[in-house]
Design an enzyme around this catalytic site. Structure first.
Site: not given
Ligand code: NAD
Ligand code: USQ
Length: 383
Positions: A144, A181-182, A100, A12, A254, A179, A35, A240-241, A327, A185
């Protein structure tokens, strides 16, 4: 206007840094590149061949004449952070720089601790830096949708008005994340809210849904600007996957029944939401919360949409409901509000056949880079 993008080398963050630079913002990136290191540790790679951050920034400058400053370092190191911020003097800080992945945080105790220390301490350092030297700066923080969990009532944007024993108040919406992670946040949100209330800082918490897609106007300009596209069982996200799995002839994974419903948005809307949030800062003392997604989908429905689009393109796409490693509820009520960003001017790119086609084509272009061993989930939530 000067903006710092923390995590600007990520999925992002890179797209957002380029978008803001293109729109005339003076952009600096802070990232410790951790990352890329985690990918190496996991033996996983993005489907797309991403250039080094230095090469990316150089190419952007060659193409557009716009420069982006780079500060490589860890925001959990306060000394590094405050020095970098002084060099940029930002009016807004966009904070993507966290660990993340939910599965990464559930690998074992070490990964849970790493995730929470990295995320909570990094954000706390930003808050202290703002309090110390940048009290007017606007923090735009990525939260998130998963902070809310899947409650059996409508999800509001950050706050809910409750009547209890004849009295009424508007309070933070209850959180039931799924999780460690969540949870990190949620801890961030509490810390930011506190800093706004007590120190008068201004912040916007963007509770983003799952992001999909790879091309934006800027990252599509040149192969050297290409964004990461994760497909592995740890960092890859659902839609994306599924597109990459379809492109390489792997049955769509799934988890469980597939009735899990989440908010989703196109990465082109992620970058636009950032621009909107920056251009409309929160008032001093205000902890503003926006839900950042454009559509709700169940995982099973998404898999069927990808299957249909793949078959139309002549691909052989099967769907495999595998044992859920997480879970979580697999069938549940889910309705979340998302009107704040729309009312500030977001014009969504809704998921369409043409987007699925383009993502499938894109995945096919790089399919030889895919490692099938990385696809199945290996991290279990259970004891
Ligand atoms: P990403 O892993 O691609 O990018 C995160 C970046 O932050 C990486 O380049 C990493 O090197 C850097 N980073 C991590 N810890 C750091 C630290 N301590 N100091 C400096 N840099 C650091 O992740 P993304 O998919 O781009 O997600 C970005 C943000 O958006 C995250 O906070 C994530 O939780 C949130 N988000 C992502 C998604 C998604 O679907 N990708 C969805 C909802 C929220
Ligand atoms: N899932 C599947 N099959 C897969 C991957 C995921 O069924 O191959 C399911 C998971 O069990 C879950 C849902 O799809 O129920 C979403 O999983 P995900 O891996 O796509 O997303 P999630 O783990 O929730 O995390 C991602 C990002 C995270 C962000 C979050 C937004 O990695 O950084 O915070 O999406 S949200 O889901 O709205 O909290």
């Amino acid at each position: 206007m000067k903006v710092v993008v923390i995590g600007g080398d990520g999925y992002c963050g890179w797209a957002t840094a380029l978008h803001l630079s293109n729109r005339g913002y003076e952009v600096s990136i802070i990232d410790n590149l951790v990352r890329r290191y985690w990918d190496v540790q996991l033996g996983a790679e993005t489907l797309t061949p991403i250039a080094s951050i230095q090469q990316r920034i150089q190419r952007w400058r060659d193409l557009t004449g716009k420069s982006i400053d780079l500060f490589i370092g860890d925001i959990t190191d306060y000394d590094f952070l405050i020095k970098a911020l002084h060099k940029c003097e930002p009016e807004a800080i966009v904070h993507f720089g966290e660990q993340r992945s939910a599965p990464f945080s559930m690998i074992d105790r070490e990964h849970a601790v790493l995730t929470q220390v990295n995320n909570v301490v990094g954000t706390l350092n930003i808050l202290y830096a703002m309090r110390q030297d940048f009290p007017d700066c606007h923090l735009v923080k990525l939260g998130t949708m998963g902070e809310y969990g899947t409650p059996n009532i409508d999800i509001e944007e950050g706050y809910i008005t409750i009547e209890h024993n004849g009295r009424k108040d508007t309070l933070p919406y209850p959180k039931q994340p799924g999780s460690f992670y969540h949870l990190s946040k949620v801890h961030d949100s509490h810390n930011i809210h506190f800093a706004c209330r007590v120190w008068g800082l201004r912040a916007t918490d963007l509770n983003q849904g799952v992001v999909y897609g790879v091309l934006t106007e800027e990252t599509g300009m040149d192969e050297m600007l290409i964004n990461r596209l994760d497909y592995d069982g740890v960092f890859g996200t659902a839609l994306n996957r599924f597109c990459i799995q379809a492109a390489i002839g792997y049955p769509l994974t799934v988890y469980g029944k597939g009735g899990q419903t989440r908010g989703f948005l196109d990465i082109r809307d992620t970058v636009r939401c950032m621009e909107i949030a920056i251009a409309n800062p929160a008032d001093p003392g205000k902890f503003r919360v926006f839900n950042q997604f454009t559509e709700l989908f169940s995982i099973g429905d998404l898999a069927e949409m990808v299957q249909k689009a793949g078959i139309k393109m002549g691909l052989d796409v099967a769907i495999n409901n595998i044992d859920n490693p997480r879970v979580e509820l697999e069938q549940h009520y889910f309705y979340a509000k998302n009107t704040s960003l729309l009312s500030l001017g977001l014009e969504p790119h809704y998921l369409s056949d043409s987007l699925l086609d383009s993502l499938l084509n894109f995945a096919q272009k790089y399919k030889d880079r895919a490692d099938k061993e990385q696809i199945l989930p290996k991290v279990s939530w259970r004891r």
